[in-house]
Motif scaffolding. Structure first.
Motif, PDB file in Angstrom:
ATOM      1  N   TYR A 131       9.648 -92.754 -26.735  1.00 44.96           N
ATOM      2  CA  TYR A 131      10.812 -92.145 -26.063  1.00 44.96           C
ATOM      3  C   TYR A 131      11.497 -91.140 -27.005  1.00 44.96           C
ATOM      4  CZ  TYR A 131      15.778 -91.916 -24.925  1.00 44.96           C
ATOM      5  OH  TYR A 131      17.050 -91.464 -24.718  1.00 44.96           O
ATOM      6  N   ASP A 142      11.105 -99.740 -32.096  1.00 39.33           N
ATOM      7  CA  ASP A 142      11.330 -99.740 -30.650  1.00 39.33           C
ATOM      8  C   ASP A 142      11.443 -98.317 -30.119  1.00 39.33           C
ATOM      9  OD1 ASP A 142      11.329-102.476 -30.573  1.00 39.33           O
ATOM     10  OD2 ASP A 142      13.512-102.684 -30.722  1.00 39.33           O
ATOM     11  N   ASN A 162      10.170 -89.587 -29.554  1.00 31.93           N
ATOM     12  CA  ASN A 162       9.273 -88.432 -29.710  1.00 31.93           C
ATOM     13  C   ASN A 162       9.409 -87.487 -28.530  1.00 31.93           C
ATOM     14  OD1 ASN A 162       8.040 -88.911 -32.136  1.00 31.93           O
ATOM     15  ND2 ASN A 162       6.375 -90.133 -31.284  1.00 31.93           N
ATOM     16  N   LEU A 181       9.697 -95.628 -29.874  1.00 24.96           N
ATOM     17  CA  LEU A 181       9.373 -94.411 -30.653  1.00 24.96           C
ATOM     18  C   LEU A 181       8.845 -93.313 -29.728  1.00 24.96           C
ATOM     19  CD1 LEU A 181       8.990 -92.903 -33.316  1.00 24.96           C
ATOM     20  CD2 LEU A 181       6.818 -94.067 -33.616  1.00 24.96           C
TER      21      LEU A 181
HETATM   22  N1  LIG Z   1       6.696 -89.000 -34.648  1.00 25.47           N
HETATM   23  C1  LIG Z   1       5.689 -89.856 -34.853  1.00 25.47           C
HETATM   24  N2  LIG Z   1       5.193 -90.582 -33.852  1.00 25.47           N
HETATM   25  C2  LIG Z   1       4.207 -91.448 -34.095  1.00 25.47           C
HETATM   26  C3  LIG Z   1       3.660 -91.614 -35.355  1.00 25.47           C
HETATM   27  N3  LIG Z   1       2.700 -92.551 -35.260  1.00 25.47           N
HETATM   28  C4  LIG Z   1       2.630 -92.945 -33.994  1.00 25.47           C
HETATM   29  N4  LIG Z   1       3.541 -92.286 -33.272  1.00 25.47           N
HETATM   30  C5  LIG Z   1       3.827 -92.401 -31.881  1.00 25.47           C
HETATM   31  O1  LIG Z   1       4.560 -93.576 -31.644  1.00 25.47           O
HETATM   32  C6  LIG Z   1       4.353 -93.968 -30.325  1.00 25.47           C
HETATM   33  C7  LIG Z   1       4.168 -95.440 -30.276  1.00 25.47           C
HETATM   34  O2  LIG Z   1       4.156 -95.772 -28.920  1.00 25.47           O
HETATM   35  P1  LIG Z   1       4.230 -97.257 -28.463  1.00 25.47           P
HETATM   36  O3  LIG Z   1       3.180 -98.064 -29.142  1.00 25.47           O
HETATM   37  O4  LIG Z   1       4.179 -97.203 -26.966  1.00 25.47           O
HETATM   38  O5  LIG Z   1       5.590 -97.786 -28.942  1.00 25.47           O
HETATM   39  P2  LIG Z   1       7.045 -97.429 -28.537  1.00 25.47           P
HETATM   40  O6  LIG Z   1       7.178 -96.112 -27.870  1.00 25.47           O
HETATM   41  O7  LIG Z   1       7.855 -97.570 -29.778  1.00 25.47           O
HETATM   42  O8  LIG Z   1       7.382 -98.529 -27.524  1.00 25.47           O
HETATM   43  P3  LIG Z   1       7.760-100.032 -27.863  1.00 25.47           P
HETATM   44  O9  LIG Z   1       7.034-100.369 -29.119  1.00 25.47           O
HETATM   45  O10 LIG Z   1       7.266-100.766 -26.726  1.00 25.47           O
HETATM   46  O11 LIG Z   1       9.203-100.057 -28.045  1.00 25.47           O
HETATM   47  C8  LIG Z   1       3.121 -93.200 -29.818  1.00 25.47           C
HETATM   48  O12 LIG Z   1       3.541 -92.228 -28.875  1.00 25.47           O
HETATM   49  C9  LIG Z   1       2.581 -92.535 -31.055  1.00 25.47           C
HETATM   50  O13 LIG Z   1       2.075 -91.242 -30.742  1.00 25.47           O
HETATM   51  C10 LIG Z   1       4.177 -90.819 -36.413  1.00 25.47           C
HETATM   52  O14 LIG Z   1       3.757 -90.889 -37.543  1.00 25.47           O
HETATM   53  N5  LIG Z   1       5.193 -89.978 -36.123  1.00 25.47           N
END
Ligand SMILES: Nc1nc2c(ncn2[C@@H]2O[C@H](COP(=O)(O)OP(=O)(O)OP(=O)(O)O)[C@@H](O)[C@H]2O)c(=O)[nH]1
Length: 382
Positions: free
Chosen positions: A258, A254, A260, A256
């Motif tokens: 945010y 959930d 990041n 992620l």
């Molecule tokens: N730090 C990091 N970020 C990642 C990685 N893989 C994907 N992401 C990021 O994770 C985020 C996933 O975004 P979303 O699919 O919107 O999911 P979320 O922000 O967790 O939102 P919800 O799933 O709706 O709670 C994206 O911004 C990706 O860039 C990784 O290996 N490391």
């Protein structure tokens, strides 16, 4: 140790062994000829025996020295050979008849021609030095002390002896150079073999690393999507065959994005790693957790029916909460989970794609309902 030194070392050991064997053989030969002296040279056998025993003493000394792994084993064998040839010269002068002299000459010539080059690995110089008493001493001693004439000597294998003296160094040279070439080749082969097995080892290590990389996600060390789906495929097939339950958890981190954006990517990575560790723990010994990609994970629970899969999902949620508290993490460490249990006895066949699709759907439903929870049920409840 440099290659050439090792080669010398090996060649020396081998030479010492050969020389040792040769001297033992020579001793046996000397002893056998005691009877020859006694019967064929009845007038002078005590003198010949004295000479033979002295020579046997020299051979014993040579054997003793050779056993001590000397640096120059050829010199020791040479000492024995020179003494033997001296004895041969003196012995020949005591023989009274041409036939016995023939036998005497032939026996020594043959040993020089066959036995020495066969057993020893001497260069031609050593062979020549060993023959020097014969070349320089035989004829003068014979002329001085022997009752026989030069004509008798010529008829008693004299020509054969001369031929032997010329051929023995040539044979020794051929044998020695072949031996040295063989030692060198064997050494080169050993070095090459060692290099090859080292390279082989490196290739194996690289292959293992590549295999690991091909099957694992490097951030979390969990099996990757391909590996996880293969495992699910196998496990589902086994569950259908054995008519057992199978559950999967579709886990999505959930907020992620945010984390990041607010705390930085390293913290986002940390969140992913925390979830991965929790998922691996929830999978247990029999199951498997894999990273499907991004912030999505799949936990496969072979044999887990509804209750067991619910427990696994709860365990994951509790683990994450406990980690957050223990490590005093400022960002939310939460996941949404779509859980599916398939009971092959009640529900029959299902494909991997359908199973994942249902779980994915449930997870999204949970997201829409406010995140951080498990949507539960068998696949028929979807
Ligand atoms: N730090 C990091 N970020 C990642 C990685 N893989 C994907 N992401 C990021 O994770 C985020 C996933 O975004 P979303 O699919 O919107 O999911 P979320 O922000 O967790 O939102 P919800 O799933 O709706 O709670 C994206 O911004 C990706 O860039 C990784 O290996 N490391």
């Amino acid at each position: 140790m440099p290659c050439s030194e090792m080669e010398d070392e090996e060649s020396r050991h081998y030479r010492a062994r050969l020389n040792h064997t040769f001297v033992l053989f020579a001793m046996a030969g000397l002893a056998c000829f005691l009877l020859f002296d006694y019967f064929q040279v009845p007038d002078a056998w005590p003198t010949l025996w004295l000479g033979r025993f002295l020579l046997l003493g020299v051979c014993v000394l040579c054997v003793t020295l050779l056993r001590r792994q000397p640096r120059r084993p050829d010199d020791i064998a040479l000492l024995g050979a020179v003494c033997a040839n001296l004895y041969f010269c003196f012995g020949a002068t005591m023989i009274q008849d041409a036939i016995t002299l023939s036998l005497w000459n032939l026996s020594f010539s043959t040993s020089m021609l066959i036995a020495m080059p066969a057993w020893l690995v001497w260069g031609w110089r050593y062979q020549l030095v060993s023959s020097l008493p014969l070349i320089l001493g035989y004829l003068p001693l014979f002329l001085w002390l022997s009752p026989l004439s030069l004509k008798d000597l010529a008829g008693a294998g004299g020509a054969y002896m001369v031929a032997t003296m010329i051929m023995a160094p040539a044979l020794a040279h051929a044998r020695s150079s072949t031996f040295l070439r063989t030692v060198k080749l064997r050494r080169a082969l050993e070095v090459r073999n060692a290099e090859l097995s080292h390279m082989n080892q490196q290739l194996l290590t690289q292959q293992h690393e590549l295999e690991y990389r091909a099957n694992h996600d490097l951030l979390t060390s969990l099996p990757n999507r391909r590996c996880g789906l293969e495992f699910l495929d196998r496990t589902l097939a086994a569950s259908l065959r054995e008519r057992r339950c199978l559950s999967i958890l579709f886990v999505d981190v959930d907020r992620l994005k945010y984390v990041n954006d607010t705390f930085g990517h390293p913290q986002g990575d940390r969140l992913i790693q925390l979830v991965a560790a929790g998922a691996a723990q929830a999978a247990g010994e029999e199951g498997m957790a894999c990273r499907l990609g991004g912030d999505e994970f799949l936990v496969v629970l072979p044999g887990a029916c509804d209750m067991a899969s619910q427990q696994a999902a709860n365990q994951l949620m509790h683990h994450l909460e406990a980690q957050r508290l223990e490590e005093q993490i400022a960002f939310p460490v939460e996941v949404s989970i779509g859980r599916v249990t398939h009971d092959s006895v009640l529900q029959g066949e299902i494909s991997v794609q359908d199973l994942i699709h249902i779980a994915d759907d449930r997870m999204y439903r949970q997201k829409r309902a406010g995140r951080h929870a498990v949507v539960k049920g068998s696949n028929q409840q979807a």
